[in-house]
Scaffold this motif. Structure first.
Motif, short mmCIF file in Angstrom:
data_model
loop_
_atom_site.label_atom_id
_atom_site.label_comp_id
_atom_site.label_asym_id
_atom_site.label_seq_id
_atom_site.Cartn_x
_atom_site.Cartn_y
_atom_site.Cartn_z
N ASP A 32 0.73 -1.00 0.03
CA ASP A 32 0.17 -0.01 -0.14
C ASP A 32 0.94 1.15 0.00
O ASP A 32 0.69 2.25 -0.52
CB ASP A 32 -0.78 -0.25 1.07
CG ASP A 32 -1.99 -0.96 1.13
OD1 ASP A 32 -2.17 -1.76 -0.04
OD2 ASP A 32 -2.62 -1.34 2.25
N VAL A 33 1.90 1.27 0.61
CA VAL A 33 2.78 2.39 1.00
C VAL A 33 3.43 2.73 -0.60
O VAL A 33 3.61 3.86 -1.00
CB VAL A 33 3.95 2.16 1.95
CG1 VAL A 33 5.08 3.25 1.84
CG2 VAL A 33 3.26 2.30 3.28
N LYS A 36 1.18 4.42 -2.98
CA LYS A 36 0.79 5.62 -2.64
C LYS A 36 2.07 6.46 -3.26
O LYS A 36 2.04 7.52 -3.66
CB LYS A 36 0.67 5.87 -1.25
CG LYS A 36 -0.66 5.43 -0.86
CD LYS A 36 -0.88 5.55 0.60
CE LYS A 36 -2.36 4.88 1.25
NZ LYS A 36 -2.49 5.24 2.69
N VAL A 37 3.34 5.94 -3.09
CA VAL A 37 4.50 7.01 -3.39
C VAL A 37 4.84 6.77 -4.72
O VAL A 37 5.71 7.44 -5.08
CB VAL A 37 5.82 6.41 -2.49
CG1 VAL A 37 5.60 6.75 -1.22
CG2 VAL A 37 6.27 5.15 -2.94
N TYR A 51 11.15 8.66 5.29
CA TYR A 51 9.73 8.70 4.75
C TYR A 51 8.91 7.20 4.69
O TYR A 51 7.90 7.41 4.91
CB TYR A 51 9.77 9.37 3.42
CG TYR A 51 8.71 9.89 2.72
CD1 TYR A 51 8.09 10.97 3.00
CD2 TYR A 51 7.97 8.89 1.74
CE1 TYR A 51 7.02 11.49 2.33
CE2 TYR A 51 6.82 9.21 1.35
CZ TYR A 51 6.24 10.68 1.58
OH TYR A 51 5.25 11.01 0.93
N LEU A 52 9.68 6.50 4.14
CA LEU A 52 9.07 5.13 3.80
C LEU A 52 8.58 4.49 5.24
O LEU A 52 7.55 4.02 5.67
CB LEU A 52 9.93 4.18 3.08
CG LEU A 52 10.00 4.57 1.51
CD1 LEU A 52 10.89 3.97 0.96
CD2 LEU A 52 8.75 4.64 0.56
N LYS A 54 8.10 6.11 8.07
CA LYS A 54 7.21 6.76 8.54
C LYS A 54 5.51 6.26 8.15
O LYS A 54 4.61 6.19 8.79
CB LYS A 54 7.30 8.18 8.45
CG LYS A 54 6.21 9.04 9.07
CD LYS A 54 6.49 10.72 9.08
CE LYS A 54 5.46 11.49 9.78
NZ LYS A 54 6.02 12.75 9.79
N MET A 55 5.48 6.12 6.74
CA MET A 55 4.32 5.85 6.08
C MET A 55 3.86 4.41 6.60
O MET A 55 2.73 4.28 6.92
CB MET A 55 4.74 5.76 4.46
CG MET A 55 4.84 7.12 3.85
SD MET A 55 4.59 7.36 2.31
CE MET A 55 2.90 6.58 1.79
N VAL A 56 4.69 3.63 6.55
CA VAL A 56 4.37 2.22 7.05
C VAL A 56 4.19 2.05 8.50
O VAL A 56 3.17 1.22 8.83
CB VAL A 56 5.86 1.20 6.74
CG1 VAL A 56 5.65 -0.11 7.51
CG2 VAL A 56 6.07 0.99 5.32
N ASN A 58 2.70 4.55 10.21
CA ASN A 58 1.29 4.94 10.26
C ASN A 58 0.28 4.00 9.74
O ASN A 58 -0.90 3.98 10.36
CB ASN A 58 1.14 6.34 9.60
CG ASN A 58 2.20 7.42 10.00
OD1 ASN A 58 2.11 7.69 11.36
ND2 ASN A 58 2.21 8.49 9.33
N ARG A 59 0.58 3.40 8.74
CA ARG A 59 -0.23 2.30 8.18
C ARG A 59 -0.67 1.23 8.88
O ARG A 59 -1.79 0.55 9.36
CB ARG A 59 0.36 1.70 6.85
CG ARG A 59 -0.45 0.45 6.15
CD ARG A 59 -1.74 1.09 5.51
NE ARG A 59 -2.36 -0.14 4.91
CZ ARG A 59 -2.51 -1.44 5.17
NH1 ARG A 59 -2.75 -1.56 6.70
NH2 ARG A 59 -2.97 -2.29 4.62
#
Length: 286
Positions: A32-33, A36-37, A51-52, A54-56, A58-59
Motif C-alpha cells: 500500500d505504501v 501511494k508513493v 519517509y517510507l 513513517k508511512m509504514v 502510520n499504516r
C-alpha cells in the motif's frame, strides 16, 4: 521507484511484521505504501528511509487499532504468525538488525499502538529517539516515556532484551525426547515453577482456551497432546527442529501435514514460556 522498492522492502516488511504480528498485514502495508508513493516525484522524497518507515508505521498503527476489536473476539489466546527462515531470502537481511524474539512479539500485545511503535522502532530497527520522534510525530521526551511505559507493561529490563527467547537446538531435542519417552521427572526439571503455555487454535482446531500455568499442568498438557496425536493417527507426530522467526522453533507434522509450531522462552536456564500455534490459517507459510 523500483530501485527504492528493492532497497527498502526488507526493512519495511521487518518493521510491519513486528508491528502487526501477521505476514499478510505486513505485506499489505508495504504494498500500500509503495502504491501511494508511486505518484510522487522521486526528487520529493529527500530521505527515503525515514519517509517510507513513517508511512509504514502510520499504516500499521491504523491496522493495529482496527485489529484490537477483532482480537478481542478471537477464541482463546492470540499469537503472532510464525515465519520461516526462507523469508530472509525474500526480504533479505535488514541492516544487520535482529528480529525481536517470538516471546517479545507476544509481549507486544500488551502495549498501546504508540508504545508498540516506539518499542519496535527502537529495539528491532535501532532508530534513535530523535528519529523515532519524527517518525511518529511526537516529542523525543514523549517517546522515551512511551518506551519506559512499554518495558513496564512487558515486565522486562535492559538485561532481558539480550538473548530473550534464544534456545539451543540441543536443549529442544532433550526436552522432546524426555516428553516422548514419558520421563516426567526430567520434563519437570526443565520447566520453571511458574511456567506458562499459550496455545492458539483460533477456534478452528483443539487448543487450550486459556493459559496453562505451573510446570505440573504444562507437563500434563504437553503429554496429553502427544497421547491425543497417537490416538488419532496411530503414529507419533513428526517433530522437526528448524529456524523460524530467526530463532529455534519446532514444527509438528501429522501424516505429512503441519499441525503446529512451537516456540520456547528460556529464563535462568529453565523453560519459562511455551507458545503453540495451531490455527491452520497461521501455518500456511510453514
Amino acid at each position: 521507484m523500483l530501485e527504492l522498492y528493492e532497497q527498502y522492502k526488507g526493512l519495511l516488511f521487518h518493521l510491519a511484521y513486528q508491528m502487526t504480528g501477521t505476514v499478510t498485514d505486513a505485506e499489505d502495508a508495504v504494498q500500500d505504501v509503495f502504491v501511494k508513493v508511486q505518484s510522487l516525484p522521486i526528487g520529493q522524497i529527500r530521505e527515503p528511509k525515514a519517509y517510507l518507515c513513517k508511512m509504514v508505521t502510520n499504516r500499521c498503527l491504523d491496522e493495529i487499532k482496527s485489529a484490537r476489536n477483532r482480537r478481542e473476539q478471537y477464541f482463546g489466546p492470540w499469537l503472532p504468525e510464525p515465519i520461516p527462515e526462507s523469508y530472509g531470502e525474500t526480504y533479505e537481511t535488514v541492516e544487520n538488525q535482529e528480529m525481536l524474539s517470538y516471546a517479545m512479539l507476544v509481549l507486544l500485545e500488551r502495549l498501546s499502538p504508540s508504545e508498540r511503535a516506539v518499542f519496535v522502532l527502537r529495539e528491532a530497527l535501532g532508530f534513535d529517539y530523535p528519529e523515532i520522534a519524527g517518525l511518529i510525530d511526537k516529542t523525543e521526551a514523549n517517546c522515551r516515556k512511551l518506551m519506559s511505559r512499554a518495558r513496564g507493561k512487558m515486565g522486562i529490563t535492559e538485561e532481558d532484551l539480550i538473548g530473550v527467547g534464544s534456545v539451543e537446538e540441543e536443549w529442544v531435542n532433550r526436552f522432546f525426547t524426555a516428553l516422548s519417552e514419558g520421563n516426567a521427572e526430567h520434563v519437570l526439571s526443565l520447566l520453571a515453577d511458574d511456567a506458562v503455555l499459550l496455545s492458539d487454535g483460533g477456534g478452528k482446531v483443539i487448543a487450550a482456551a486459556r493459559p496453562v500455568e505451573t510446570r505440573e499442568r504444562v507437563a500434563r498438557f504437553l503429554s496429553g497432546i502427544l497421547r491425543q496425536a497417537l490416538l488419532e493417527d496411530g503414529v507419533a507426530p513428526e517433530i522437526e527442529v528448524r529456524e523460524l522467526n530467526h530463532q529455534t522453533g519446532v514444527v509438528f507434522r501429522q501424516a505429512g501435514n503441519v499441525t503446529g509450531v512451537v516456540f520456547f522462552n528460556i529464563r535462568n536456564g529453565l523453560l519459562q514460556d511455551i507458545y503453540i500455534v495451531r490455527n491452520p490459517d497461521k501455518l500456511t507459510g510453514i
